[in-house]
Design a protein around this motif. Structure first.
Motif, short mmCIF file in Angstrom:
data_model
loop_
_atom_site.label_atom_id
_atom_site.label_comp_id
_atom_site.label_asym_id
_atom_site.label_seq_id
_atom_site.Cartn_x
_atom_site.Cartn_y
_atom_site.Cartn_z
N ARG A 176 0.83 -1.21 0.00
CA ARG A 176 0.00 0.00 0.00
C ARG A 176 0.86 1.26 0.00
O ARG A 176 0.63 2.18 -0.78
N ASP A 177 1.88 1.27 0.87
CA ASP A 177 2.72 2.47 0.99
C ASP A 177 3.54 2.71 -0.28
O ASP A 177 3.80 3.86 -0.64
N CYS A 178 3.97 1.63 -0.94
CA CYS A 178 4.71 1.80 -2.20
C CYS A 178 3.80 2.46 -3.24
O CYS A 178 4.22 3.36 -3.98
N LEU A 179 2.54 2.04 -3.28
CA LEU A 179 1.58 2.65 -4.20
C LEU A 179 1.36 4.12 -3.87
O LEU A 179 1.38 4.98 -4.75
N LEU A 180 1.18 4.41 -2.59
CA LEU A 180 0.97 5.80 -2.18
C LEU A 180 2.19 6.65 -2.50
O LEU A 180 2.06 7.79 -2.97
N ALA A 181 3.38 6.12 -2.26
CA ALA A 181 4.61 6.88 -2.53
C ALA A 181 4.73 7.14 -4.03
O ALA A 181 5.02 8.26 -4.46
N HIS A 182 4.48 6.10 -4.81
CA HIS A 182 4.62 6.27 -6.26
C HIS A 182 3.62 7.28 -6.80
O HIS A 182 3.96 8.18 -7.57
N ARG A 183 2.38 7.15 -6.38
CA ARG A 183 1.34 8.03 -6.92
C ARG A 183 1.45 9.46 -6.44
O ARG A 183 0.98 10.39 -7.11
N THR A 184 2.03 9.68 -5.25
CA THR A 184 2.16 11.05 -4.72
C THR A 184 3.52 11.65 -5.04
O THR A 184 3.77 12.82 -4.75
N GLY A 185 4.44 10.86 -5.59
CA GLY A 185 5.80 11.35 -5.77
C GLY A 185 6.54 11.46 -4.45
O GLY A 185 7.49 12.23 -4.33
N GLY A 186 6.10 10.70 -3.45
CA GLY A 186 6.66 10.79 -2.09
C GLY A 186 7.90 9.93 -1.91
O GLY A 186 8.28 9.14 -2.77
N ARG A 187 8.51 10.10 -0.73
CA ARG A 187 9.77 9.44 -0.41
C ARG A 187 9.53 8.51 0.77
O ARG A 187 9.46 8.93 1.92
N LEU A 188 9.41 7.22 0.47
CA LEU A 188 9.12 6.22 1.51
C LEU A 188 10.36 5.42 1.87
O LEU A 188 11.12 5.01 0.99
N HIS A 189 10.57 5.21 3.16
CA HIS A 189 11.62 4.29 3.61
C HIS A 189 10.96 3.19 4.43
O HIS A 189 10.31 3.46 5.43
N VAL A 190 11.12 1.95 3.99
CA VAL A 190 10.49 0.82 4.67
C VAL A 190 11.41 0.32 5.77
O VAL A 190 12.54 -0.10 5.51
N CYS A 191 10.93 0.39 7.00
CA CYS A 191 11.74 -0.04 8.15
C CYS A 191 11.78 -1.57 8.24
O CYS A 191 10.86 -2.25 7.81
#
Ligand code: DOR
Ligand code: ZN
Ligand code: ZN
Length: 408
Positions: A176-191
């Motif tokens: 879910r977070d990968c999708l949200l990051a991709h679609r928003t242009g955001g910067r996600l780091h998975v702990c």
């Protein structure tokens, strides 16, 4: 001062993107002082102090306090992580801008110890992160799948009568977070990636997902990075037979197949870096029965040796690769300009000297941490930190912490 470095390996000082220092709130488990000492002994020159303190680090005043205390101690650069939400499991987006612009210059925001399970909040945090040039780190755990869970879901937990923690509790949130990051242009780091399935989700995010158009302004693509802990690289739920709470951690120790998938992913760059999730606990929170014990393990002083055991001695990484996953990549992910790269001529160095041929036996009681909850107790591990230097000054040498006062 001349140092005889014959036979030693010199690497840029290690950068830990995931450390729990417990100050303020639980100074009986760890303080910025004792955690910094532990970091110096482990070869670290920068650590990111997680936001799940008491009170939670959700505002500029608190992050500045943590940052200032780290500077006073002076053994390692302490970078406070700001909480995405207000308060523990808060529902409002915290003052990310205020923390980013504070003296602490917060560059990483995270959950406050509980997964940001609200997708709207996570989406807003990711949108905000790209505007600030900051990273959103997330403890991936779908809480509706982990109610009462005590150990990795599988044969071992069933045998011990412990409620199982499904791999999909992690994998579904990461997807879910990968999708949200991709679609928003955001910067996600998975702990702390812990399952083979999450590794596959990360491969998909870097490949097919990244090829889809982003919906961010200007079509700006999102970016996903990930970390793995030393304990998830080495230990499995086979250790749980004794019900020793030292093995209790969140996410839980998984299977051997998972550890092998994590090692392969770290070797081929699908997982970017090693982060300790150093989680010190006071004796009363660990010396109790399994169900009552808090999750978490020490990590700062053993990280290098566990990486050598699992990645170097298995032929998966060479020393260049160790520099990449312990120093260069983590520094790059959060934009630390003076860490994790070769030292320029004339520049005060932040580095670690390692004896690659040494072996040592882990003793929690000998650690500089206030806590002693190491899962590696009594294990003989390869490679030893001989010295750590922060901007030209030794912070640790031959197993001893060197404070300003010692070196003046
Ligand atoms: O085992 C863990 N301990 N996992 C977490 O996510 C939090 C950490 C802690 O703060 O003790
Ligand atoms: Zn976590
Ligand atoms: Zn953590």
């Amino acid at each position: 001062e001349v140092v005889d470095a014959t036979g030693l390996v010199a690497l840029p000082g290690f950068v830990d993107l995931h450390t729990h220092l417990r100050e303020p709130g639980r100074e009986d488990a760890e303080t910025i002082d004792t955690g910094s000492a532990s970091a110096a002994l482990g070869g670290y020159t920068a650590v990111f102090a997680m936001a799940n303190t008491d009170p939670v680090a959700d505002n500029a005043v608190l992050v500045e306090h943590v940052w200032r205390r780290g500077r006073e101690v002076g053994l390692v650069d302490v970078h406070p992580v700001g909480a995405v939400t207000v308060g523990l499991a808060g529902e409002r987006l915290a003052e990310l801008g205020g923390m980013a612009r504070s003296a602490a210059r917060v560059r990483m925001f995270s959950d406050d110890g509980v997964c940001v399970d609200d997708p709207l909040l996570m989406r807003r945090a990711l949108e905000y992160s790209s505007a600030l040039g900051a990273v959103i780190a997330q403890h991936a755990e779908e809480p509706r799948l982990t109610v009462g869970a005590q150990a990795h879901e599988g044969e071992r937990a069933a045998l011990l009568g412990l409620a199982g923690w499904p791999a999909a509790a992690e994998e579904s949130i990461v997807a879910r977070d990968c999708l949200l990051a991709h679609r928003t242009g955001g910067r996600l780091h998975v702990c702390h990636v812990s399952t083979a399935g999450t590794v596959e989700v990360l491969r998909w995010a870097a490949g097919p997902l990244a090829a889809l158009p982003s919906q961010a302004p200007g079509g700006r693509p999102g970016r996903v990075s990930a970390e793995v802990t030393p304990h998830h690289l080495l230990l499995t739920d086979e250790r749980l037979t004794t019900y020793d709470p030292v093995n209790k951690v969140n996410p839980p120790l998984r299977t051997e197949a998972d550890t092998l998938a994590l090692r392969a992913a770290l070797a081929d760059g699908v997982i970017d870096c090693v982060a300790t999730d150093h989680a010190p606990h006071a004796p009363q929170d660990k010396d109790c029965e399994w169900a009552a014990a808090r999750p978490g393990m020490l990590g700062l002083e053993t990280a290098l040796s566990v990486v050598v055991e699992t990645m170097v001695n298995t032929g998966l990484l060479d020393w260049r690769g160790v520099a990449r996953v312990m120093s260069e990549r983590p520094a790059e992910l959060v934009g630390l300009p003076d860490h994790g790269r070769p030292i320029a001529v004339g520049e005060p160095a932040s580095l670690v000297l390692i004896d690659p041929a040494a072996h040592w036996t882990v003793r929690g009681a000998e650690s500089a941490s206030l806590a002693d909850n190491t899962p590696f107790e009594g294990m003989r591990l390869p490679a030893r930190v001989v010295a750590t230097m922060l901007r030209g000054r030794f912070t640790a040498r031959d197993g001893k912490v060197l404070r300003w006062i010692d070196s003046c």
